[in-house]
Design a protein around this motif. Structure first.
Motif, PDB file in Angstrom:
ATOM      1  N   ARG A 106      35.690 -14.826  45.732  1.00  0.00           N
ATOM      2  CA  ARG A 106      34.264 -14.567  45.909  1.00  0.00           C
ATOM      3  C   ARG A 106      33.428 -15.511  45.055  1.00  0.00           C
ATOM      4  NH1 ARG A 106      33.102  -8.361  44.903  1.00  0.00           N
ATOM      5  NH2 ARG A 106      30.999  -9.203  45.190  1.00  0.00           N
ATOM      6  N   LEU A 107      33.857 -15.739  43.815  1.00  0.00           N
ATOM      7  CA  LEU A 107      33.131 -16.656  42.941  1.00  0.00           C
ATOM      8  C   LEU A 107      33.183 -18.078  43.480  1.00  0.00           C
ATOM      9  CD1 LEU A 107      31.579 -16.988  40.299  1.00  0.00           C
ATOM     10  CD2 LEU A 107      33.760 -17.292  39.122  1.00  0.00           C
ATOM     11  N   SER A 108      34.307 -18.468  44.022  1.00  0.00           N
ATOM     12  CA  SER A 108      34.431 -19.811  44.585  1.00  0.00           C
ATOM     13  C   SER A 108      33.498 -20.000  45.776  1.00  0.00           C
ATOM     14  CB  SER A 108      35.878 -20.061  45.004  1.00  0.00           C
ATOM     15  OG  SER A 108      36.017 -21.331  45.604  1.00  0.00           O
ATOM     16  N   ARG A 109      33.442 -19.018  46.661  1.00  0.00           N
ATOM     17  CA  ARG A 109      32.547 -19.134  47.827  1.00  0.00           C
ATOM     18  C   ARG A 109      31.086 -19.248  47.405  1.00  0.00           C
ATOM     19  NH1 ARG A 109      36.171 -15.206  50.038  1.00  0.00           N
ATOM     20  NH2 ARG A 109      34.763 -13.541  49.357  1.00  0.00           N
ATOM     21  N   ALA A 110      30.740 -18.605  46.296  1.00  0.00           N
ATOM     22  CA  ALA A 110      29.352 -18.652  45.834  1.00  0.00           C
ATOM     23  C   ALA A 110      29.009 -19.995  45.176  1.00  0.00           C
ATOM     24  CB  ALA A 110      29.082 -17.517  44.862  1.00  0.00           C
ATOM     25  N   LEU A 111      30.014 -20.670  44.635  1.00  0.00           N
ATOM     26  CA  LEU A 111      29.757 -21.898  43.879  1.00  0.00           C
ATOM     27  C   LEU A 111      30.019 -23.175  44.664  1.00  0.00           C
ATOM     28  CD1 LEU A 111      31.298 -20.923  40.399  1.00  0.00           C
ATOM     29  CD2 LEU A 111      28.879 -20.990  41.040  1.00  0.00           C
ATOM     30  N   VAL A 112      30.888 -23.135  45.637  1.00  0.00           N
ATOM     31  CA  VAL A 112      31.273 -24.366  46.331  1.00  0.00           C
ATOM     32  C   VAL A 112      30.107 -24.912  47.146  1.00  0.00           C
ATOM     33  CG1 VAL A 112      32.736 -25.332  48.147  1.00  0.00           C
ATOM     34  CG2 VAL A 112      33.723 -23.843  46.405  1.00  0.00           C
ATOM     35  N   HIS A 113      29.796 -26.176  46.894  1.00  0.00           N
ATOM     36  CA  HIS A 113      28.786 -26.906  47.661  1.00  0.00           C
ATOM     37  C   HIS A 113      29.082 -28.394  47.497  1.00  0.00           C
ATOM     38  CE1 HIS A 113      24.993 -27.593  49.711  1.00  0.00           C
ATOM     39  NE2 HIS A 113      24.703 -28.507  48.791  1.00  0.00           N
ATOM     40  N   PRO A 114      30.009 -28.899  48.281  1.00  0.00           N
ATOM     41  CA  PRO A 114      30.440 -30.293  48.089  1.00  0.00           C
ATOM     42  C   PRO A 114      29.286 -31.282  48.235  1.00  0.00           C
ATOM     43  CG  PRO A 114      31.927 -29.115  49.564  1.00  0.00           C
ATOM     44  CD  PRO A 114      30.730 -28.248  49.373  1.00  0.00           C
ATOM     45  N   ASP A 115      29.167 -32.167  47.267  1.00  0.00           N
ATOM     46  CA  ASP A 115      28.187 -33.243  47.323  1.00  0.00           C
ATOM     47  C   ASP A 115      28.705 -34.390  46.461  1.00  0.00           C
ATOM     48  OD1 ASP A 115      27.776 -32.322  44.736  1.00  0.00           O
ATOM     49  OD2 ASP A 115      25.863 -31.368  45.194  1.00  0.00           O
TER      50      ASP A 115
END
Length: 279
Positions: A106-115
């Motif tokens: 859940r924490l990963s889904r909230a933080l992942v934003h590849p750029d």
């Protein structure tokens, strides 16, 4: 009726001369050895060592007066025990696919934003970037130690190099043993636990900082070096999670492992606190 005689030195005793000392009582103010009227100082006690003349520890901090023997060692033993315990718990949860992994996802889904920015930050943990920084620090510390006549000047640089080698010796077998899969942001595969980039950044930048601190005299320079080291590790950790290269628990486990290794290095470097100080 006769009055009870008063003891010497009490109120109402107007006899000339200094008051008589009572057994077991100390005066609040006595004249020091040099006549400085300093309180709580016996005539035979030597004057206090000036703060600038106190020996410094490997980090360049001034000693304490009176000395507090043993507390730094106890503190660093705590830094060894607590992260080691947390590392064992995280490893157990990942290997057994325990409930902690649901929170991790859940924490990963909230933080992942590849750029691009997160990718560049993660690259600071590459071996090609972090290890050369450590090599420069090893060479500099070895050169300064030999030039100043430090006994066994080669030991601190050698310890830093050995610690860097231990990262691969510990992380690679764990990756094969745990065989954890990656996040949805990376191609399917295993070997993501623990984070090698985080461990590399912590040991390379952290070891360089610990080795350089005794040779930096200004306090602001030492503080700046520690802050830069912490920022580099934080940037690498954030970039890895933000880009989706690692789960948050992969990074946290490497934090624990790196803390144990760096605390061990700090304890080893403490053996050289009596060596020549930088001029």
């Amino acid at each position: 009726m006769r009055d009870t005689p008063r003891p010497q030195g009490t109120v109402g005793d107007f006899r000339p001369g200094p008051p008589q000392l009572r057994p077991g009582r100390a005066l609040a103010h006595t004249t020091g050895a040099s006549g400085s009227e300093s309180p709580h100082r016996s005539d035979s006690r030597p004057p206090q060592t000036p703060r600038g003349g106190r020996p410094t520890d490997p980090d360049g901090h001034s000693g304490t007066t009176p000395p507090v023997p043993g507390w730094p060692t106890s503190f660093f033993w705590l830094l060894l025990a607590l992260p080691a315990l947390l590392f064992a718990v995280i490893t157990w949860q990942v290997a057994a696919e325990g409930p902690l992994l649901h929170l991790d996802a859940r924490l990963s889904r909230a933080l992942v934003h590849p750029d691009r920015a997160s990718e560049l930050l993660a690259d600071l943990g590459n071996i090609q970037v972090a290890v050369p920084v450590l090599v420069v620090a090893l060479v500099y510390v070895g050169w300064r130690g030999r030039a100043s006549g430090t006994d066994r000047w080669w030991s601190p640089p050698l310890a830093g190099a050995v610690l860097m080698a231990l990262v691969s010796a510990i992380v690679l077998p764990l990756k094969e043993l745990i065989a954890r899969g990656g996040t949805p942001a990376v191609p399917p595969g295993t070997g993501y636990y623990p984070s090698g980039h985080t461990a590399t950044a912590m040991i390379a930048y952290g070891s360089a900082t610990l080795l350089l601190l005794p040779w930096l005299r200004p306090v602001y320079a030492r503080r700046a070096l520690v802050i830069v080291c912490a920022l580099l590790v934080a940037c690498v950790s954030f970039g890895l999670v933000r880009r989706g290269y690692h789960w948050p628990l992969d990074v946290m486990a490497s934090w624990c492992l790196g803390t144990v290794l760096l605390a061990s290095l700090r304890l080893f470097l403490g053996r050289f606190r009596d060596g020549p100080q930088p001029k």
